[in-house]
Design a protein around this motif. Structure first.
Motif, PDB file in Angstrom:
ATOM      1  N   ALA A  87      -4.262  39.836 -32.490  1.00  0.00           N
ATOM      2  CA  ALA A  87      -5.425  40.312 -33.249  1.00  0.00           C
ATOM      3  C   ALA A  87      -5.167  40.157 -34.749  1.00  0.00           C
ATOM      4  CB  ALA A  87      -5.737  41.767 -32.899  1.00  0.00           C
ATOM      5  N   ALA A  88      -3.968  40.512 -35.194  1.00  0.00           N
ATOM      6  CA  ALA A  88      -3.623  40.382 -36.615  1.00  0.00           C
ATOM      7  C   ALA A  88      -3.611  38.915 -37.034  1.00  0.00           C
ATOM      8  CB  ALA A  88      -2.269  41.031 -36.896  1.00  0.00           C
ATOM      9  N   GLN A  89      -3.092  38.041 -36.183  1.00  0.00           N
ATOM     10  CA  GLN A  89      -3.069  36.616 -36.514  1.00  0.00           C
ATOM     11  C   GLN A  89      -4.483  36.059 -36.575  1.00  0.00           C
ATOM     12  OE1 GLN A  89      -0.271  34.637 -37.382  1.00  0.00           O
ATOM     13  NE2 GLN A  89      -2.030  33.462 -38.125  1.00  0.00           N
ATOM     14  N   ALA A  90      -5.336  36.481 -35.638  1.00  0.00           N
ATOM     15  CA  ALA A  90      -6.729  36.036 -35.661  1.00  0.00           C
ATOM     16  C   ALA A  90      -7.398  36.482 -36.963  1.00  0.00           C
ATOM     17  CB  ALA A  90      -7.483  36.579 -34.444  1.00  0.00           C
ATOM     18  N   TRP A  91      -7.097  37.712 -37.397  1.00  0.00           N
ATOM     19  CA  TRP A  91      -7.644  38.201 -38.675  1.00  0.00           C
ATOM     20  C   TRP A  91      -7.159  37.309 -39.815  1.00  0.00           C
ATOM     21  CZ3 TRP A  91     -10.561  42.829 -39.342  1.00  0.00           C
ATOM     22  CH2 TRP A  91     -10.935  43.070 -40.670  1.00  0.00           C
ATOM     23  N   ASP A  92      -5.851  37.063 -39.847  1.00  0.00           N
ATOM     24  CA  ASP A  92      -5.276  36.244 -40.911  1.00  0.00           C
ATOM     25  C   ASP A  92      -5.888  34.840 -40.930  1.00  0.00           C
ATOM     26  OD1 ASP A  92      -3.708  38.471 -41.371  1.00  0.00           O
ATOM     27  OD2 ASP A  92      -1.824  37.520 -40.759  1.00  0.00           O
ATOM     28  N   ASP A  93      -6.266  34.345 -39.749  1.00  0.00           N
ATOM     29  CA  ASP A  93      -6.914  33.038 -39.633  1.00  0.00           C
ATOM     30  C   ASP A  93      -8.416  33.120 -39.891  1.00  0.00           C
ATOM     31  OD1 ASP A  93      -4.438  31.991 -38.925  1.00  0.00           O
ATOM     32  OD2 ASP A  93      -4.861  32.035 -36.767  1.00  0.00           O
ATOM     33  N   ASN A  94      -8.923  34.339 -40.100  1.00  0.00           N
ATOM     34  CA  ASN A  94     -10.363  34.585 -40.262  1.00  0.00           C
ATOM     35  C   ASN A  94     -11.138  34.016 -39.082  1.00  0.00           C
ATOM     36  OD1 ASN A  94     -10.894  34.521 -43.890  1.00  0.00           O
ATOM     37  ND2 ASN A  94      -9.696  35.886 -42.637  1.00  0.00           N
ATOM     38  N   ASP A  95     -10.597  34.231 -37.882  1.00  0.00           N
ATOM     39  CA  ASP A  95     -11.182  33.710 -36.638  1.00  0.00           C
ATOM     40  C   ASP A  95     -11.789  34.870 -35.846  1.00  0.00           C
ATOM     41  OD1 ASP A  95     -11.719  32.671 -34.104  1.00  0.00           O
ATOM     42  OD2 ASP A  95      -9.902  31.434 -34.077  1.00  0.00           O
ATOM     43  N   ALA A  96     -13.070  35.102 -36.046  1.00  0.00           N
ATOM     44  CA  ALA A  96     -13.749  36.228 -35.408  1.00  0.00           C
ATOM     45  C   ALA A  96     -13.763  36.109 -33.891  1.00  0.00           C
ATOM     46  CB  ALA A  96     -15.179  36.340 -35.940  1.00  0.00           C
ATOM     47  N   THR A  97     -13.851  34.902 -33.367  1.00  0.00           N
ATOM     48  CA  THR A  97     -13.876  34.707 -31.914  1.00  0.00           C
ATOM     49  C   THR A  97     -12.535  35.094 -31.303  1.00  0.00           C
ATOM     50  OG1 THR A  97     -15.541  32.975 -32.128  1.00  0.00           O
ATOM     51  CG2 THR A  97     -14.274  33.036 -30.067  1.00  0.00           C
ATOM     52  N   ALA A  98     -11.451  34.642 -31.909  1.00  0.00           N
ATOM     53  CA  ALA A  98     -10.120  34.990 -31.406  1.00  0.00           C
ATOM     54  C   ALA A  98      -9.840  36.472 -31.568  1.00  0.00           C
ATOM     55  CB  ALA A  98      -9.053  34.163 -32.119  1.00  0.00           C
ATOM     56  N   TYR A  99     -10.299  37.060 -32.671  1.00  0.00           N
ATOM     57  CA  TYR A  99     -10.111  38.496 -32.900  1.00  0.00           C
ATOM     58  C   TYR A  99     -10.825  39.288 -31.800  1.00  0.00           C
ATOM     59  CZ  TYR A  99     -10.041  43.008 -35.318  1.00  0.00           C
ATOM     60  OH  TYR A  99      -9.846  44.327 -35.648  1.00  0.00           O
ATOM     61  N   ALA A 100     -12.081  38.990 -31.585  1.00  0.00           N
ATOM     62  CA  ALA A 100     -12.878  39.725 -30.597  1.00  0.00           C
ATOM     63  C   ALA A 100     -12.375  39.486 -29.172  1.00  0.00           C
ATOM     64  CB  ALA A 100     -14.343  39.332 -30.717  1.00  0.00           C
TER      65      ALA A 100
END
Length: 159
Positions: free
Chosen positions: A18-31
């Motif tokens: 989740a933190a990596q998805a945030w750092d990548d600004n990837d909303a799909t991966a975060y969710a």
């Protein structure tokens, strides 16, 4: 006592993804780390219901005011409620690209509820809040305390 080492490692991986998805600004991966019917309370009190609402909000934020941000935080504790449910307390604050560290007024603490699903551990609920300790002493605190006491006594006297 049950050995939770493997589950704890898997839960830490969820938070790391989740933190990596945030750092990548990837909303799909975060969710994707959240259950379909997850609840998400943002620092401002916004309540999101479901993975898609989470993705939609974060997609807009990552494209706008949270563009280029990274997450700075750590897991403080993991407590298993059952074999298939755990509560995490941690920190997690947004850092803008031009900042080296989290400004004092932007520190946040969060609570995660993770559940074991057919797809592995996922976040069923998340609550984020700013760290804003209430001052416990000092002349302003005493003065306000006296004011609250006075107003309370007046209100009680009118009843």
């Amino acid at each position: 006592m049950t050995d939770r080492t493997k589950d704890e490692a898997l839960i830490r991986e969820v938070v790391a993804r989740a933190a990596q998805a945030w750092d990548d600004n990837d909303a799909t991966a975060y969710a994707a780390e959240f259950t379909e019917d997850s609840d998400y309370v943002a620092f401002d009190g916004t309540l999101l219901r479901g993975r898609e609402a989470n993705r939609d909000l974060h997609a807009g934020l990552f494209d706008g005011v949270l563009y280029g941000t990274r997450m700075d935080g750590a897991i403080e504790s993991i407590r298993f409620l059952t074999d298939d449910a755990a509560v995490i307390h941690g920190t997690g604050s947004v850092v803008f690209a031009w900042q080296r560290e989290v400004p004092k007024g932007r520190r946040s603490r969060n609570t995660w509820v993770l559940v074991r699903t057919a797809d592995g551990w996922q976040v069923a609920a998340f609550h984020n809040t700013r760290v804003r300790p209430v001052p416990g002493e000092g002349s302003v605190v005493r003065l306000f305390g006296n004011y609250v006491r006075w107003r309370t006594e007046r209100a009680r006297a009118k009843k």
